[in-house]
Write an enzyme that holds these catalytic residues in place. Structure first.
Site, PDB file in Angstrom:
ATOM      1  N   ASP A   1      -1.875  -5.555  10.215  1.00 29.65           N
ATOM      2  CA  ASP A   1      -2.125  -5.664   8.771  1.00 29.65           C
ATOM      3  C   ASP A   1      -1.053  -4.932   7.973  1.00 29.65           C
ATOM      4  O   ASP A   1      -0.662  -5.372   6.889  1.00 29.65           O
ATOM      5  CB  ASP A   1      -3.504  -5.080   8.428  1.00 29.65           C
ATOM      6  CG  ASP A   1      -4.628  -5.846   9.100  1.00 29.65           C
ATOM      7  OD1 ASP A   1      -4.642  -7.079   9.007  1.00 29.65           O
ATOM      8  OD2 ASP A   1      -5.488  -5.213   9.731  1.00 29.65           O
TER       9      ASP A   1
ATOM     10  N   HIS B   1      -6.845   0.778  14.785  1.00 33.98           N
ATOM     11  CA  HIS B   1      -7.582  -0.485  14.828  1.00 33.98           C
ATOM     12  C   HIS B   1      -8.930  -0.246  15.484  1.00 33.98           C
ATOM     13  O   HIS B   1      -9.056   0.564  16.406  1.00 33.98           O
ATOM     14  CB  HIS B   1      -6.789  -1.537  15.620  1.00 33.98           C
ATOM     15  CG  HIS B   1      -7.274  -2.938  15.424  1.00 33.98           C
ATOM     16  ND1 HIS B   1      -8.331  -3.453  16.130  1.00 33.98           N
ATOM     17  CD2 HIS B   1      -6.849  -3.921  14.587  1.00 33.98           C
ATOM     18  CE1 HIS B   1      -8.543  -4.699  15.751  1.00 33.98           C
ATOM     19  NE2 HIS B   1      -7.663  -5.006  14.811  1.00 33.98           N
TER      20      HIS B   1
END
Length: 428
Positions: free
Chosen positions: A364, A307
């Site tokens: 995600d 991330h």
């Protein structure tokens, strides 16, 4: 620690105050930089080191893997609150009591109808249109049916605008999906909870009763909570900077939806499933693709791992990983795509290359798995992200307007041609 920072430019020294946040983050206040230095500005592509505002909504510590809404940890909120409570918290600053929550939900339900002419706008889109483009357009179109601008100094007007969009937005989301699938449009039921009604509006068939699955309700509730806000990301910054021109709430939200669309932001969960489809088409060998991801000369990129902000495990991923396992176990879905996803996740969590670099599966990755298992089309994944992020965008827009922040107007460093005299076309 000193209460100022000193900057030296061409032998001249300039002092700028240090500002400390409630979580002891320190920032240099450079509001006066250009004025006192005679035109010097800063360059910070991507704003990785630049704070655009002060905000009391969300605290994020990427190094420690901490995410809090209004001081409450994401872990506690996901376990103990529902999405509507979290929406209220983000927008109004405190968790609601029973009376406040019931009124909030009741007021939202009063606005859970959109003007019938919105259907005409929806009908004009071909089925091939991407749902995010449709959603952004419909959200902006709401302005035409609610033309009065919000008086931000009126608590009543602000509240009414907020419950209005919270009532209408899930309808637009559901209609966007049903349009894509050729299904009749549905308003759901005012007798249902907020998240239950979303599921019914999306999935109810015209020829049968829709039965709620509590595991799916719980999983969607958690997903929406986990996506509800995430500090000054691309789409949130877009909502704030659009609103800083005193653009209305609906059109500012539409701008945020467009910013969220990109594969480096909200489109990441769609990119995950597209990557898994590609791996499946190539035989489904997860070890082969793990090796490709570690090969610096290979252009392949493993989507859904690591991330931009979190340098540790994404705290949202820890929560949703459990929900993903519950959904897959309950539904008993047999899907080679989901098998590939589980294989990649298990290997990454054991592989020293990924562990040492803290490239763990992020939110995600798991959200895409859940949405796939629930039967939500891949192109709708980012729309679901927008549905979750809605209260955060509203809260950020409201905070920006209430603080009367100036219009956003970044500086630049010009690197083009210097002055050139104009040449007549015959001399060029």
């Amino acid at each position: 620690m000193s209460d100022k920072a000193t900057l030296e430019i061409n032998g001249n020294k300039y002092d700028f105050p240090l500002v400390t946040g409630t979580e002891n983050e320190v920032a240099i206040d450079i509001k006066t930089l250009r004025g006192v230095t005679g035109g010097v500005t800063t360059i910070d592509p991507g704003y990785k080191n630049t704070g655009s505002c002060e905000s009391a909504i969300t605290f994020l510590d990427g190094e420690k893997g901490i995410l809090r809404y209004r001081g409450y940890s994401i872990e506690e909120l996901a376990e103990k609150a529902d999405f509507l409570e979290v929406a209220y918290l983000l927008i109004f600053g405190e968790l609601p009591n029973t009376e406040e929550l019931e009124k909030f939900h009741s007021d939202i339900k009063k606005h859970a109808v959109v003007d019938d002419d919105i259907k005409k706008i929806l009908d004009a889109f071909p089925k091939s249109a991407h749902p995010m483009g449709v959603l952004a357009s419909l959200t902006s179109a709401l302005t035409a049916f609610n033309p009065t601008s919000v008086n931000v100094d009126s608590e009543e007007e602000m509240y009414n605008a907020i419950v209005r969009i919270l009532g209408k937005f899930p309808i637009l989301v559901a209609w966007t999906m049903r349009k894509k699938q050729g299904m009749p449009l549905d308003y759901g039921s005012s007798s249902l909870g907020y998240v239950e009604n979303i599921l019914q509006m999306m999935f109810k068939r015209p020829d049968e009763e829709y039965k709620q699955n509590p595991i799916l309700v719980n999983a969607l509730d958690k997903l929406l909570i986990l996506h509800a806000d995430h500090e000054q990301n691309c789409s949130t910054s877009t909502v704030r900077i659009t609103g800083s021109s005193h653009a209305g709430l609906f059109v500012s939200l539409s701008a945020g939806i467009s910013a969220l669309w990109g594969p480096l932001h909200g489109g990441a969960n769609q990119a995950v499933l597209e990557m898994l489809e590609d791996i499946k088409e190539d035989g489904g060998d997860t070890k082969k693709y793990m090796a490709k991801a570690k090969d610096k000369s290979d252009p392949f990129r493993l989507m859904g791992f690591g991330h931009r902000v979190y340098k540790n495990f994404d705290p949202r991923a820890k929560i949703i990983k459990v929900a993903a396992e519950e959904v897959l176990g309950d539904l008993g879905v047999e899907d080679p795509i989901l098998d590939i996803a589980k294989g990649l996740s298990e290997e990454a969590l054991k592989d020293p290359y990924f562990v040492d670099r803290k490239l763990y599966p992020n939110v995600d990755f798991y959200s895409g798995i859940i949405y796939r298992a629930m039967g939500i089309p891949v192109e709708m994944f980012t729309v679901m992200f927008a549905l979750g992020r809605l209260p955060g965008w509203i809260a950020q827009w409201k905070e920006m307007r209430m603080r009367k922040e100036p219009i956003g107007r970044p500086r630049q460093l010009y690197v083009g041609e210097t002055y050139r005299p104009f040449k007549d076309i015959s001399e060029r």
